[in-house]
Design a protein around this motif. Structure first.
Motif, PDB file in Angstrom:
ATOM      1  N   ASN A 111       0.824  -1.208   0.000  1.00  0.00           N
ATOM      2  CA  ASN A 111       0.000   0.000   0.000  1.00  0.00           C
ATOM      3  C   ASN A 111       0.858   1.258   0.000  1.00  0.00           C
ATOM      4  O   ASN A 111       0.350   2.353  -0.179  1.00  0.00           O
ATOM      5  N   ILE A 112       2.178   1.127   0.187  1.00  0.00           N
ATOM      6  CA  ILE A 112       3.111   2.251   0.096  1.00  0.00           C
ATOM      7  C   ILE A 112       4.106   2.020  -1.049  1.00  0.00           C
ATOM      8  O   ILE A 112       4.307   2.894  -1.887  1.00  0.00           O
ATOM      9  N   GLU A 113       4.716   0.858  -1.081  1.00  0.00           N
ATOM     10  CA  GLU A 113       5.735   0.541  -2.091  1.00  0.00           C
ATOM     11  C   GLU A 113       5.199  -0.499  -3.075  1.00  0.00           C
ATOM     12  O   GLU A 113       4.696  -1.542  -2.667  1.00  0.00           O
ATOM     13  N   ASN A 114       5.325  -0.189  -4.361  1.00  0.00           N
ATOM     14  CA  ASN A 114       4.937  -1.100  -5.443  1.00  0.00           C
ATOM     15  C   ASN A 114       5.971  -0.998  -6.544  1.00  0.00           C
ATOM     16  O   ASN A 114       6.171   0.081  -7.091  1.00  0.00           O
ATOM     17  N   TYR A 115       6.630  -2.110  -6.867  1.00  0.00           N
ATOM     18  CA  TYR A 115       7.602  -2.077  -7.964  1.00  0.00           C
ATOM     19  C   TYR A 115       8.049  -3.473  -8.340  1.00  0.00           C
ATOM     20  O   TYR A 115       7.812  -4.450  -7.628  1.00  0.00           O
ATOM     21  N   LEU A 116       8.699  -3.522  -9.477  1.00  0.00           N
ATOM     22  CA  LEU A 116       9.407  -4.707  -9.941  1.00  0.00           C
ATOM     23  C   LEU A 116      10.878  -4.354  -9.836  1.00  0.00           C
ATOM     24  O   LEU A 116      11.294  -3.278 -10.275  1.00  0.00           O
ATOM     25  N   ILE A 117      11.651  -5.245  -9.259  1.00  0.00           N
ATOM     26  CA  ILE A 117      13.081  -4.973  -9.089  1.00  0.00           C
ATOM     27  C   ILE A 117      13.885  -6.203  -9.487  1.00  0.00           C
ATOM     28  O   ILE A 117      13.527  -7.331  -9.148  1.00  0.00           O
TER      29      ILE A 117
END
Length: 158
Positions: free
Chosen positions: A52-58
């Motif tokens: 709900n704060i951090e969203n990404y593909l790494i």
């Protein structure tokens, strides 16, 4: 590509870590419920984070050892309605899924977080078990009752 230094530690008392961060005027960003999906890849790691704060593909590469680790990474922020996770799942298969609550703090350019891991869904153990069963079937043909009992004992170790 970017670079960061990762330091991980375990604590039996996460509340004391949070108190210490507060005493050093860390900026509390909130608690993020994160679902991290790791995919099978030949080099490094690929993680799809949904929070709900951090969203990404790494994609990142760092050594598997204790202590400070240099991590070289590439970060991508997908559209929330993206089918990227489904695409990666179909193309590579899921290695592991980690469900956690992460309390996030910042002091200058240093990010600190305290994680409470809720569920580890470990699929590589299932894959290992499937390989054991396939090997046993190939080697022995029809399994005897005694072998089935021994196999159940091996499975209980996992």
């Amino acid at each position: 590509m970017a670079l960061n230094i990762k330091i991980k530690a375990r604590s039996k008392d996460p509340a004391s870590i949070k108190e210490m961060l507060a005493s050093h005027q860390a900026d509390f960003k909130g608690v993020d419920h994160q679902l991290d999906t790791y995919f099978n890849v030949p080099n490094g790691r690929i993680k799809f984070r949904e929070g709900n704060i951090e969203n990404y593909l790494i994609h990142y590469d760092r050594p598997n050892r204790a202590g400070p680790k240099k991590s070289i990474y590439i970060l991508y922020h997908p559209h929330p309605d993206s089918s990227l996770k489904q695409l990666l799942t179909q193309a590579n298969g899921i290695l592991i899924v980690v469900d956690k609550l992460r309390s996030i703090y910042l002091i200058d350019n240093v990010k600190s977080h305290v994680d409470e891991v809720k569920i580890w869904i470990i699929l590589w153990r299932l894959k290992r078990l499937i390989l054991i069963v396939r090997l046993a079937r190939k080697t022995l043909g029809a399994m005897s009752i005694l072998f089935k009992f021994a196999l159940l004992k091996i499975i209980s170790i996992f």
